[in-house]
Write an enzyme that holds these catalytic residues in place. Structure first.
Site, PDB file in Angstrom:
ATOM      1  CB  THR A 154      -0.959   0.006   1.204  1.00  3.24           C
ATOM      2  OG1 THR A 154      -0.230  -0.213   2.409  1.00  3.24           O
ATOM      3  CG2 THR A 154      -2.010  -1.075   1.050  1.00  3.24           C
ATOM      4  CB  THR A 187      -3.086  -2.682   7.891  1.00  2.00           C
ATOM      5  OG1 THR A 187      -4.443  -2.656   8.254  1.00  2.00           O
ATOM      6  CG2 THR A 187      -3.111  -3.133   6.413  1.00  2.00           C
ATOM      7  CG  ASN A 386      -0.337   8.266   8.685  1.00  4.24           C
ATOM      8  OD1 ASN A 386      -0.955   7.357   8.151  1.00  4.24           O
ATOM      9  ND2 ASN A 386       0.914   8.149   9.096  1.00  4.24           N
TER      10      ASN A 386
END
Lengths: 391, 391
Positions: A154, A187, A386
């Site tokens: 990702t 994750t 983020n």
């Protein structure tokens, strides 16, 4: 080498068009977002460890049931969407994904594991995903491990792969995860494979112990994901029944190797920090202290600024229930004992914090046990990564 | 108005030269770093609440004993050094400070509270500190409350003062703290005063309840300090015995007012975030969920980026032990219910995150209880402020 290093496995990694794009699909340039790992046997024994988050993504709910059965034929993984917090419809999407893989492999959906990673709360685009499974199945090969590792990225800037050679067998693996590394995986998706011959029960015991001292001790930002999954699949294609202790060492080494790669690639990090707790009354105390210190934003900022602020270490230790006396705490940063007996020790100017690797040693003076937690510093780049986009 | 709003109190705030400076002392320009608050009675009943950190600064160890006695004549507070993790010598420094105040007031050191804030692990410069007590004592006055509030600032950009008028009496207060606001107070110093007439036991009960719903529900960065202290001193100079329920409301209001000021001035924050947990099976569950969500660095970054990332709310809720079912969770951000039944709800584009104030409402659908935790976003400015210098 990755997951196809051991015999008996094929893999593929392709661009299915799941990741968000500007403009129309462009197979030549779009990044990979779908991976398939197939165990051709003769055995399909397997084990898995999943997130302890109570809000679990649909693929985790599905895959935990599959792994319960002890047999896994294939794992399909997608980036570009976590399929978490998507309700009953999201669960149906996972089910349909498993059915599609079963169909192309002419096998049972009950032995297909599904993993997803990406944004929470949005449905997956099922048309490109299901079509991508056909494409991936057509590209399955003995050297597809690297493409598979690439497809599950990702915000990872590089693929993470590792392998170790045992006595007549191999252990291989891939992993992704750069942001939500936490309490117990976060994750973080990882698939480990071996061509050794072991039962599901043996795999389960080995995997749990290996994870507890590796992935479980990585805590980049204290956030636990809804999708964490670590799988261990055994094909028995080497025909070798391994010595269990040696096998556990190899699996642990592969996990530790992958963890190191995850840590170094963590979002926005400029330091790889090992928090080594020694002199603890129990391993639990050592892990608790290490984890608490690893979550101090103030300490993580100080280390980013290369300031050996041992006061922020002690103030974090003081919030735990571990066994210790404040006036018997010792702290070293990169080998310099700048805190002795709970007060200032050696000259802080001796601490060299310029290298990327930082080791903080905390001596609780309370017993013989120890544990090390790995974390990163807190940087403006982490905040930017983020806050600038949804993930 | 501050701590001298009620009758019976004098205060002073002066520059003693404790804060680090370049060059020689310069009384005209050096910033204030020493405050003195004196209760002239007739009563000197008092109560205090201290950090729950097990690594306690010397002044906390000293002052907790003083407050145990229920009587406080004066409070001396310094910025420029926390006197934490300084060993037995640091405790002697605190003791000497109390003795010096007792000497200038011709009173008992056993009724002098000492508070310190600043860098952990360094000894205080005792010569300027003790000389400063003489200076401060000479400047004590009925309007010294504002100077005292100024003198306890560290990285606070403004002084925090508040007062409320009761039926025939006053409650005043000051506070400092901009970084380590956490679990239960964190380098947060606050002195509250009243001219009402109450016993130490009454003050203790009121203060504990007021703190539990105000300072205890402020969690800017999850870090708990070694020095937190909240004091409540009563002079009885108004001669009024207050209604206890009304008095508690006034004290709670002053605490809440100071908390709001602390939150808005928190290091590097660009948002003031209220995490309102409703539908909880117990207040404890509500506080637990609110606190856990308030500590999600990923969520705090998303809010900084004005991204209504409710998935990060749910993934934080899922790490708690609170009573809830994942598919009955509802989340609103600034009034828009973007998550209903654990999945996507109203259109996220309707959420306006531009205002400084952000309210996240989490409905656990598990009972009638609620609680609100206040926090801030995570910004590059926070990282800069906490990495660029020692504090």
């Amino acid at each position: 080498m990755s997951v196809t290093a051991p015999l008996g496995f094929r893999a593929a990694g392709i661009a299915a068009g799941i990741k968000k794009r500007q403009g129309p699909p462009d197979p030549a340039n779009d990044s990979r977002d779908l991976a398939l790992v197939v165990n051709d046997g003769p055995s399909r024994a397997a084990a898995g460890v999943f997130t302890r988050n109570r809000v679990k993504a649909a693929p985790v709910l599905w895959s935990a049931q599959v792994v319960e059965g002890g047999l896994v034929r294939a794992v399909v993984l997608n980036s570009g969407g976590a399929n978490a917090c998507t309700g009953p419809a999201g669960f149906q999407d996972t089910h349909a994904t498993a059915e599609k893989v079963a169909e192309v492999l002419q096998d049972s959906a009950g032995e297909i594991v599904v993993c997803s990673t990406g944004l929470i709360g949005e449905r997956l685009p099922m048309d490109p995903l299901l079509a991508g499974i056909d494409t991936a199945a057509a590209q399955l090969s003995r050297d597809g491990g690297v493409a598979a590792a690439d497809a599950i990225r990702t915000t990872d800037t590089v693929s993470k792969i590792a392998f170790r050679r045992g006595e007549g067998y191999m252990v291989g693996g891939m992993a992704k995860g750069a942001g939500m590394l936490a309490p117990a995986l976060a994750t973080m998706l990882s698939v480990l494979t071996t061509d050794a011959d072991l039962t599901s029960r043996e795999l389960d015991e080995v995997l749990r112990r290996a994870v507890s001292v590796t992935f479980d001790r990585l805590d980049a930002d204290g956030c636990m994901s809804t999708n964490d999954t670590v799988l261990l699949l055994a094909s028995a294609a080497s025909g070798v029944r391994p010595d269990l202790a040696e096998f556990e060492r190899k699996v642990t080494e592969v996990c530790a190797d992958l963890c190191r790669q995850l840590l170094v690639d963590a979002e926005g990090a400029s330091k790889a920090i090992a928090i080594e707790v020694v002199g603890a009354a129990s391993v639990e105390d050592a892990v608790d202290v290490g984890r608490t210190v690893s979550r101090s934003n103030l300490l993580k900022c100080a280390l980013h600024g290369e300031d050996p602020n041992w006061g922020r270490v002690l103030s974090a230790v003081g919030t735990t229930d571990a066994e210790f006396e404040p006036d018997r705490l010792n702290v070293a940063i990169n080998g310099i004992w700048i805190c002795r007996g709970g007060a200032a020790g050696d000259d802080r100017s001796k601490v060299d914090l310029r290298p990327r690797d930082v080791t903080i040693t905390i001596d609780l003076s309370a017993g013989p046990h120890s544990a090390t937690i790995h974390t990163t510093d807190l940087t403006a780049a982490y905040v930017h990564e983020n806050s600038a986009y949804s993930s």
